[in-house]
Design a protein around this motif. Structure first.
Motif, PDB file in Angstrom:
ATOM      1  N   SER A 147      -3.878  -0.497  -0.859  1.00 40.56           N
ATOM      2  CA  SER A 147      -3.064  -1.679  -0.627  1.00 40.56           C
ATOM      3  C   SER A 147      -3.250  -2.677  -1.751  1.00 40.56           C
ATOM      4  CB  SER A 147      -3.445  -2.331   0.710  1.00 40.56           C
ATOM      5  OG  SER A 147      -3.227  -1.430   1.771  1.00 40.56           O
ATOM      6  N   ALA A 148      -2.189  -3.473  -1.948  1.00 39.31           N
ATOM      7  CA  ALA A 148      -2.218  -4.404  -3.069  1.00 39.31           C
ATOM      8  C   ALA A 148      -3.210  -5.530  -2.858  1.00 39.31           C
ATOM      9  CB  ALA A 148      -0.811  -4.971  -3.289  1.00 39.31           C
ATOM     10  N   VAL A 153       6.159   1.029 -10.227  1.00 45.07           N
ATOM     11  CA  VAL A 153       5.515   1.300  -8.944  1.00 45.07           C
ATOM     12  C   VAL A 153       4.434   0.251  -8.682  1.00 45.07           C
ATOM     13  CG1 VAL A 153       4.052   2.923  -7.681  1.00 45.07           C
ATOM     14  CG2 VAL A 153       6.034   3.765  -8.933  1.00 45.07           C
ATOM     15  N   GLU A 154       3.628  -0.056  -9.707  1.00 41.49           N
ATOM     16  CA  GLU A 154       2.638  -1.124  -9.579  1.00 41.49           C
ATOM     17  C   GLU A 154       3.312  -2.461  -9.311  1.00 41.49           C
ATOM     18  OE1 GLU A 154      -0.637  -1.755  -9.791  1.00 41.49           O
ATOM     19  OE2 GLU A 154      -1.565   0.152 -10.360  1.00 41.49           O
ATOM     20  N   ASP A 164       4.443  -2.863  -5.780  1.00 43.43           N
ATOM     21  CA  ASP A 164       3.295  -3.086  -4.905  1.00 43.43           C
ATOM     22  C   ASP A 164       2.789  -4.529  -5.021  1.00 43.43           C
ATOM     23  OD1 ASP A 164       1.459  -1.486  -3.087  1.00 43.43           O
ATOM     24  OD2 ASP A 164      -0.014  -2.453  -4.396  1.00 43.43           O
ATOM     25  N   ARG A 191       4.994  -6.774  -2.959  1.00 39.87           N
ATOM     26  CA  ARG A 191       4.647  -6.765  -1.538  1.00 39.87           C
ATOM     27  C   ARG A 191       3.429  -7.651  -1.264  1.00 39.87           C
ATOM     28  NH1 ARG A 191       6.471  -1.176  -1.632  1.00 39.87           N
ATOM     29  NH2 ARG A 191       4.415  -0.488  -2.332  1.00 39.87           N
ATOM     30  N   VAL A 225      -2.547   3.027  -6.410  1.00 34.02           N
ATOM     31  CA  VAL A 225      -1.217   2.634  -5.966  1.00 34.02           C
ATOM     32  C   VAL A 225      -0.234   3.782  -6.234  1.00 34.02           C
ATOM     33  CG1 VAL A 225       0.733   1.105  -6.466  1.00 34.02           C
ATOM     34  CG2 VAL A 225      -1.571   0.176  -6.227  1.00 34.02           C
ATOM     35  N   GLY A 226       0.541   4.124  -5.235  1.00 33.36           N
ATOM     36  CA  GLY A 226       1.535   5.182  -5.362  1.00 33.36           C
ATOM     37  C   GLY A 226       1.010   6.577  -5.139  1.00 33.36           C
ATOM     38  N   ALA A 275      -1.653   6.590  -0.166  1.00 33.09           N
ATOM     39  CA  ALA A 275      -0.620   5.756   0.445  1.00 33.09           C
ATOM     40  C   ALA A 275      -0.239   6.243   1.827  1.00 33.09           C
ATOM     41  CB  ALA A 275       0.624   5.721  -0.448  1.00 33.09           C
ATOM     42  N   PRO A 335       6.838   2.237   0.912  1.00 37.03           N
ATOM     43  CA  PRO A 335       5.667   2.729   0.178  1.00 37.03           C
ATOM     44  C   PRO A 335       5.553   4.252   0.167  1.00 37.03           C
ATOM     45  CG  PRO A 335       5.067   0.906   1.620  1.00 37.03           C
ATOM     46  CD  PRO A 335       6.461   1.291   1.982  1.00 37.03           C
TER      47      PRO A 335
END
Length: 408
Positions: free
Chosen positions: A2-3, A125-126, A129, A132, A193-194, A199, A339
């Motif tokens: 998660s971010a 993609v980053e 995230d 979000r 991430v991704g 995820a 996601p």
């Protein structure tokens, strides 16, 4: 991952700004020294076309594999290796220029193109995230950072050319600077991430199954609609990048230097649109902003096609740039809303955009050969209008279950 976990979303956003900016600087460095590279390698126009094809080929390969790599290794892995490929590519182009080996320049451009194509998927993609995590629009301003990098790199390139700075010295310096900036990404991007298993909490799929899942996203109606949007809007951006200086020279009888300034003006308008776009997107929503953006681009392209004076044509360039600026980044943000499978959707939409970048300009050249370039861009105007008809597709969906979305 998660971010909200370390590193912070603010640090990740700053790192992404640097990576986009340095990618733009590297691109502009190559473009600004193209005449000197052509002379150093003794290449004809046709041979330069083959050399430049290395950039396109590398970009397509990078985009084709990036979605799968992000799903298996994470966006940071793809971004870091993408930046490494850019650093290597610029250095190899410098070496090929110094040794007068056109084939080596092409190899360097292929590496550079791979780094740009794959790295952009990981970066977006980053970026999605981070959006979000921060609960506000980020991706357009990241692309604005790229446009700013192109502007800075282009100005430095013009200065280097005027000062007689050797291409080898110039490109090696930029390569080294990009390497130093890229090293900072290691500590400032989240590692997973991704990534599919992180995820979605599921087992890592075999490569063949992963590729099949990547292709499957094109069966989603929303992804297809976003792909249509990005085809038209990316063509609007790419056609200006390739043909605007010639349009201003042939259509308005401007000098090459003045036409170059008009092109720089287009780049500035793109940066303005992307840096300010976040405010309007957060205030009014994606779909209305996309409709207005498409309308501005349509009016701008129409002015460039039919304006009786260069001043009105320049107004058209301003509207064209602002109108086209948000199409690509907003489409990428929309593709990454869910996601689950975000990397594959972002990769698929980016592939559509790069297809427009690569296929559109030669098509316009063919049409322009018969109808003039000013009339040829009317084809772009029509496709932008088609994009506007699908604007609702970029509306953030309501997540109703794992991998299931429902448009709001």
């Amino acid at each position: 991952m998660s971010a909200h976990l370390t590193p912070s979303a603010q640090r990740r956003r700053a790192a992404l700004f640097v990576s986009f900016f340095m990618t733009g600087v590297s691109m502009a460095t190559w473009v600004s020294r193209t005449p000197a590279i052509r002379d150093a390698t003794g290449s004809t126009t046709a041979e330069m076309g083959l050399i430049i094809a290395g950039l396109s080929a590398g970009s397509m390969v990078g985009i084709a594999v990036a979605g799968t790599l992000v799903a298996r290794r994470g966006a940071r892995f793809v971004v870091l290796w993408g930046m490494a490929a850019i650093v290597t590519g610029v250095a190899v182009v410098a070496l090929g220029t110094a040794t007068a080996q056109g084939w080596l320049v092409a190899v360097g451009l292929a590496s550079f193109g791979y780094g740009m194509g794959s790295g952009e998927i990981g970066q977006n993609v980053e970026g999605v995230d981070v959006e979000r995590a921060l609960r506000r629009t980020v991706v357009p301003s990241l692309h604005g950072s790229y446009s700013l990098g192109v502007c800075v790199g282009g100005l430095v390139g013009l200065g280097a050319s005027a000062a007689g700075l050797p291409v080898l010295t110039h490109l090696v310096a930029v390569s080294a600077l990009t390497a130093v900036a890229s090293a900072a990404l290691v500590a400032n991007l989240a590692p997973a991430v991704g990534r599919e298993d992180a995820a979605a909490g599921q087992r890592r799929r075999p490569l063949g199954e992963t590729v099949g899942a990547f292709l499957a996203v094109w069966r989603e109606r929303r992804t297809l609609a976003i792909g249509v949007i990005v085809l038209g809007m990316a063509l609007a951006e790419g056609s200006a990048n390739d043909w605007l200086p010639l349009i201003m020279v042939d259509g308005f009888d401007l000098s090459a230097a003045t036409a170059s300034l008009v092109y720089a003006f287009f780049g500035l308008s793109m940066a303005i649109g992307r840096f300010s776009g976040g405010f309007f997107l957060d205030r009014f929503g994606r779909a209305p902003v996309m409709v207005v953006s498409a309308g501005l681009a349509i009016v701008g392209i129409g002015l460039v096609a039919f304006a009786p004076t260069a001043v009105l044509g320049a107004v058209g360039v301003l509207l064209w740039g602002i109108g086209a600026s948000l199409g690509f980044p907003v489409a990428l943000s929309a593709a990454g809303d869910d996601p689950l499978n975000a990397a594959r959707r972002v990769s698929a939409v980016a592939t559509a955009g790069y297809t427009a970048f690569l296929v559109g300009p030669p098509l316009l050249g063919f049409v322009g050969e018969h109808l003039t370039l000013r009339l040829a861009i009317l084809l772009v105007m029509v496709l932008v209008a088609v994009s506007a008809c699908f604007a609702r597709a970029v509306t953030p969906p309501v997540l109703v279950g794992p991998g299931e979305v429902e448009s709001r």
